[in-house]
Every structure is written in C-alpha cells, then in structure tokens.
Design an enzyme around this catalytic site. Structure first.
Site, PDB file in Angstrom:
ATOM      1  N   CYS A   1      52.282  45.781  36.969  1.00  6.23           N
ATOM      2  CA  CYS A   1      51.480  46.962  36.592  1.00  6.23           C
ATOM      3  C   CYS A   1      51.918  48.236  37.304  1.00  6.23           C
ATOM      4  O   CYS A   1      51.645  49.336  36.833  1.00  6.23           O
ATOM      5  CB  CYS A   1      50.013  46.737  36.944  1.00  6.23           C
ATOM      6  SG  CYS A   1      49.371  45.219  36.306  1.00  6.23           S
TER       7      CYS A   1
HETATM    8  N1  CO8 Z   1      35.597  37.238  22.444  1.00  3.53           N
HETATM    9  C1  CO8 Z   1      34.305  36.905  22.616  1.00  3.53           C
HETATM   10  N2  CO8 Z   1      33.785  36.504  23.785  1.00  3.53           N
HETATM   11  C2  CO8 Z   1      34.617  36.445  24.838  1.00  3.53           C
HETATM   12  C3  CO8 Z   1      35.983  36.782  24.736  1.00  3.53           C
HETATM   13  C4  CO8 Z   1      36.467  37.198  23.469  1.00  3.53           C
HETATM   14  N3  CO8 Z   1      37.743  37.538  23.269  1.00  3.53           N
HETATM   15  N4  CO8 Z   1      36.553  36.633  25.940  1.00  3.53           N
HETATM   16  C5  CO8 Z   1      35.594  36.229  26.774  1.00  3.53           C
HETATM   17  N5  CO8 Z   1      34.416  36.078  26.111  1.00  3.53           N
HETATM   18  C6  CO8 Z   1      33.126  35.634  26.642  1.00  3.53           C
HETATM   19  C7  CO8 Z   1      33.279  34.696  27.823  1.00  3.53           C
HETATM   20  O1  CO8 Z   1      33.397  33.363  27.404  1.00  3.53           O
HETATM   21  C8  CO8 Z   1      31.994  34.936  28.590  1.00  3.53           C
HETATM   22  O2  CO8 Z   1      30.956  34.187  28.013  1.00  3.53           O
HETATM   23  P1  CO8 Z   1      29.812  33.540  28.950  1.00  3.53           P
HETATM   24  O3  CO8 Z   1      29.123  34.710  29.598  1.00  3.53           O
HETATM   25  O4  CO8 Z   1      28.981  32.810  27.971  1.00  3.53           O
HETATM   26  O5  CO8 Z   1      30.546  32.680  29.948  1.00  3.53           O
HETATM   27  C9  CO8 Z   1      31.705  36.392  28.330  1.00  3.53           C
HETATM   28  O6  CO8 Z   1      32.400  36.763  27.133  1.00  3.53           O
HETATM   29  C10 CO8 Z   1      32.180  37.272  29.456  1.00  3.53           C
HETATM   30  O7  CO8 Z   1      33.534  36.863  29.787  1.00  3.53           O
HETATM   31  P2  CO8 Z   1      34.334  37.448  30.982  1.00  3.53           P
HETATM   32  O8  CO8 Z   1      33.508  37.317  32.223  1.00  3.53           O
HETATM   33  O9  CO8 Z   1      35.719  36.888  31.000  1.00  3.53           O
HETATM   34  O10 CO8 Z   1      34.413  38.945  30.473  1.00  3.53           O
HETATM   35  P3  CO8 Z   1      34.534  40.288  31.292  1.00  3.53           P
HETATM   36  O11 CO8 Z   1      33.349  41.107  31.017  1.00  3.53           O
HETATM   37  O12 CO8 Z   1      34.939  40.081  32.705  1.00  3.53           O
HETATM   38  O13 CO8 Z   1      35.774  40.977  30.533  1.00  3.53           O
HETATM   39  C11 CO8 Z   1      38.112  41.289  30.865  1.00  3.53           C
HETATM   40  C12 CO8 Z   1      37.010  40.331  30.480  1.00  3.53           C
HETATM   41  C13 CO8 Z   1      38.170  42.383  29.784  1.00  3.53           C
HETATM   42  C14 CO8 Z   1      39.439  40.542  30.888  1.00  3.53           C
HETATM   43  C15 CO8 Z   1      37.795  41.933  32.232  1.00  3.53           C
HETATM   44  O14 CO8 Z   1      37.471  40.947  33.175  1.00  3.53           O
HETATM   45  C16 CO8 Z   1      38.939  42.753  32.799  1.00  3.53           C
HETATM   46  O15 CO8 Z   1      39.464  43.649  32.157  1.00  3.53           O
HETATM   47  N6  CO8 Z   1      39.331  42.485  34.049  1.00  3.53           N
HETATM   48  C17 CO8 Z   1      40.428  43.194  34.697  1.00  3.53           C
HETATM   49  C18 CO8 Z   1      41.665  42.788  34.035  1.00  3.53           C
HETATM   50  C19 CO8 Z   1      42.864  43.489  34.535  1.00  3.53           C
HETATM   51  O16 CO8 Z   1      42.907  44.629  34.918  1.00  3.53           O
HETATM   52  N7  CO8 Z   1      43.901  42.769  34.492  1.00  3.53           N
HETATM   53  C20 CO8 Z   1      45.126  43.255  34.888  1.00  3.53           C
HETATM   54  C21 CO8 Z   1      46.019  42.990  33.817  1.00  3.53           C
HETATM   55  S1  CO8 Z   1      47.579  42.763  34.443  1.00  3.53           S
HETATM   56  C22 CO8 Z   1      48.459  44.148  34.182  1.00  3.53           C
HETATM   57  O17 CO8 Z   1      47.888  45.204  34.022  1.00  3.53           O
HETATM   58  C23 CO8 Z   1      49.944  44.009  34.047  1.00  3.53           C
HETATM   59  C24 CO8 Z   1      50.422  42.589  34.224  1.00  3.53           C
HETATM   60  C25 CO8 Z   1      51.810  42.430  33.772  1.00  3.53           C
HETATM   61  C26 CO8 Z   1      51.976  42.654  32.279  1.00  3.53           C
HETATM   62  C27 CO8 Z   1      51.758  41.447  31.448  1.00  3.53           C
HETATM   63  C28 CO8 Z   1      52.267  41.682  30.051  1.00  3.53           C
HETATM   64  C29 CO8 Z   1      52.003  40.503  29.106  1.00  3.53           C
END
Ligand code: CO8
Length: 377
Positions: free
Chosen positions: A160
C-alpha cells in the site's frame, strides 16, 4: 525525519484509468451466481460439515462498509465468468511490451507532459507498486528503454505504501544529487491477485496507474509544482494483510493457485490497528514541522475504506472533513493498492493556491505508512 534544504519539488503527476469498469451490482451478481452454483454442487459435503457454505455478497453492504461503488479493470474479460472468476489477460512474448510497462507508460507520459519535461531530462525511473509481474528485467528498465531515458531504473515493492515510499526515495536521490529528475511510476495491476471467489474481499480492489516527476526546484518549469517540505515513513510487521504468492512456492510443492497465494486480510483488525497509527504518524510529523493541523488545506489520503479515512481525519481535525479538504476517489476507483493517495492528488490539486499546504499519506499492508508534506509553489 528530514528537512528539505535542497528544494526538491513534485513538478507533475499522471493518472491513467483503464477503460473497463465493474460496478458493485455486476460483481455481486457474478459472485452470488458462483456461490450458489458452488453450494449446489457441494451440497452433500456442506450438509455433512466437510465444506463450508459460500455466503452471499451484497452490493449495499459493499458500498456501506467500504465506500466502494465501482472499480476499474485492465482486463474485465473473465472476471465475471462464474467458471473462471479471474481476468483473462493475454500472455505477451518476451519481445512485446509487458502489460505493466504499458500501464506505466500511459501514466508516465501524462506526468512528463504535466511537468513540462522531455524524457532526455529524466535520469532515474522507479516503478513501485504492490506486485510486479516478473522479477527481472525490472519493469522500470523496460519503461526507461521505451522512453529512451539515460541513467538507471529499478523496481520496488511496498504494498500500500509503494507510491509514497517511492516519492521519498526520489526526494532523497534529488536531494543527495544522485539523480536530477526522477520519474516514479505505480502501475497497480491488482486484479490478477484478487480472490473473486471470496465474499469478504472480492469487492476491494481496482486497477490503475499513476506517475510523478520529482526534481530540483532550480530546474522546474511546470505550472503546478509543490515543494516537498518533509517526508516520513514507518513500518511495523503484521500478518493481517498478506499474500503468500512468490517464487519459492514451486520448491515448496504448494498449490500456486491456493487462496493463501492471493490477497487476504483480517479487515476488522486492520481497521482497528492502522487508523490510530496513521493519525498519530501524521500528527507527529506536522508537529515536528511546527505546522498546525488546521492549516493543512488538502489531505490526499490512501483510499482503502471511506470509514478509515473519515476516522483518521476526524482524529486529526476533531471533525469530519469536507470532500474538498479530503477528497475521496474510492467510490469510482476502489482500493488501488498504493496509488489511491496519488489518484486523489492528481484529480484534486490544481485549485490550490501558492503557499497552500497538503499532506499525501498511505497506510496499509506491512504495516506501512508513508507521508509527505507539500506546499504549492
Ligand atoms: N456482503 C455481505 N455481507 C458481508 C460481506 C459482503 N461482501 N462481507 C462481509 N459481510 C458480513 C460479515 O459476514 C459480517 O456479518 P456478521 O456481522 O453476521 O458476522 C458483517 O458483514 C460485517 O463483516 P466485517 O466485520 O468483515 O465487515 P467490516 O464492517 O469490518 O467491513 C471491510 C469489511 C470493508 C473489509 C473493512 O474491515 C475494512 O475496510 N478494513 C480495512 C481494510 C484495509 O484497509 N485493508 C487494507 C487493504 S491492503 C492494501 O491497501 C494494499 C495491499 C496490497 C494490494 C493487494 C492487491 C490485490
């Protein structure tokens, strides 16, 4: 920590956006059709508890949890096919231009024009991104060759923070006099590493390329340029964002297509741990420069999740920022690995006035945080 005693500037930026885009609705419809087929085909094993049922995704969840509504794809073909679920990118021969060099060149040419620079005036090329499609020869050297640049080029990977860390290396090279004018490029071809079969991460990433020209203030002739007042980088090891893709897999006899070879994360933990780190990083950087947080006109932040950006800027400003202050591009572009902050910069800098301050900051995998304090000239 450093101070800009040599007047190093950013003199031009370039943004190349692929022509294909994929909306949340299209992506979710394809994932859900894939999941339903998987569940039907594996019904007996799922009932016996030997396999987990694939949960369904939702376009509304994606938009609400991440702020992402759409993403761009270098190749859309194949991504939405439920028997494939990955882009179909034609292989190119060794004597053809590689895909990533092609993306890099598109952004680089725009940046050179913006910086009012001819390739003959560049003496170093850095290609910095989350993945390069091969180890050698470096994509940067291929780009250098295509543009007819004399000097040297190298690739670097910092997930990132690849883009901000490359700007910092370019800054140091110009400040030290080891290069006069550096072209730093971020061809973020993320789609081959996305697990489109994983409900929790299938929506996160998009493809894009950004490029930046960094040079001495004494040679800068561009209309829009920025003094780099300060740079700051930090890394702290975490397994919460990981990909095990790599050249050793062949010797390990592991499955090169296994889920762990693709991007995977503990999204909640990342959110919780990275937000305070990023806010403190920026706060202490500005404090060290005697810059009041309220005097920063623009925040070009990493674009991974809108709620992360809101939380970080709220921690800094004590209030939610306006979209003018902290532009959001991830609704259209999604998370583009390291390029997000520079997409925001490219689309939202020309209205700034002389003396206005801005902060570019990336945060994510590694963990890694990289930031630069800029002042419009
Ligand atoms: N559709 C419907 N429901 C979903 C989905 C979906 N797609 N996904 C999860 N849910 C559900 C879960 O099952 C959960 O249900 P329950 O409460 O019943 O258990 C509920 O929704 C909440 O799930 P989460 O707790 O997982 O959801 P969040 O509110 O935490 O959101 C995110 C998920 C959006 C992933 C969030 O946690 C986030 O953005 N976190 C930070 C992520 C981040 O910044 N990551 C860095 C990425 S890495 C990077 O930037 C570069 C890496 C290198 C590049 C890679 C290229 C491929």
């Amino acid at each position: 920590m450093n101070n800009n005693t040599h007047s190093v500037v950013i003199s031009g930026g370039g943004l190349w956006t692929p022509e294909h885009s994929i909306s949340n609705e299209e992506l979710v419809a394809s994932y859900n059709a894939y999941a339903e087929k998987y569940n039907a085909e594996n019904a007996a094993q799922i009932t016996a508890g030997e396999l987990s049922e694939k949960p369904l995704s939702s376009a509304e969840f994606v938009a609400k949890a991440s702020g992402i509504k759409s993403r761009f794809a270098y190749y859309k073909d194949g991504v939405l096919e439920i028997d494939r679920m990955r882009p179909r990118i034609p292989e190119r021969a060794d004597d053809e231009l590689s895909h990533q060099a092609e993306m890099a060149l598109k952004a680089a040419r725009i940046a050179l024009k913006e910086a009012n620079k001819d390739p003959s005036e560049i003496d170093a090329v850095i290609v910095s991104c989350a993945y390069t499609q091969r180890s050698y020869p470096a994509i940067a050297i291929e780009v250098q060759n295509e543009l007819g640049i004399q000097g040297f080029g190298f690739d670097m990977l910092v997930a990132c923070s690849a883009a901000t860390f490359a700007l910092q290396r370019a800054y140091e090279m110009v400040a030290a006099g080891t290069a006069k004018c550096v072209l730093a490029i971020n061809p973020e071809l993320t789609s081959p590493q996305v697990n489109y079969c994983d409900r929790d991460s299938h929506f996160i990433f998009g493809d894009v390329a950004t490029a930046t020209v960094i040079e001495s203030a004494s040679t800068c002739t561009s209309e829009h340029s920025y003094d780099i007042l300060n740079t700051k980088a930090v890394t702290s090891f975490s397994n919460n964002i990981r990909s095990n893709f790599g050249y050793v897999a062949r010797a390990e006899d592991s499955d090169p297509l296994a889920d762990d070879k693709l991007f995977h994360q503990e999204g909640r933990k990342v959110f919780k741990e990275v937000c305070p780190m990023a806010a403190e990083h920026i706060r202490s950087q500005l404090e060290s420069q005697d810059i009041e947080i309220d005097s920063v006109k623009r925040w070009w932040l990493h674009q991974a999740n809108i709620n992360m950006n809101t939380l970080i800027t709220k921690k800094l400003l004590g209030r939610a920022p306006s979209l003018e202050e902290a532009p959001i591009v991830l609704d259209r572009y999604a998370n583009t690995a390291s390029a997000g902050s520079l997409i925001a910069f490219n689309l939202h800098h020309k209205d700034l006035k002389q003396g206005d301050l801005g902060v570019v900051c990336s945060f994510g995998a590694g963990y890694s945080i990289g930031s630069l304090v800029l002042r419009k000239r």
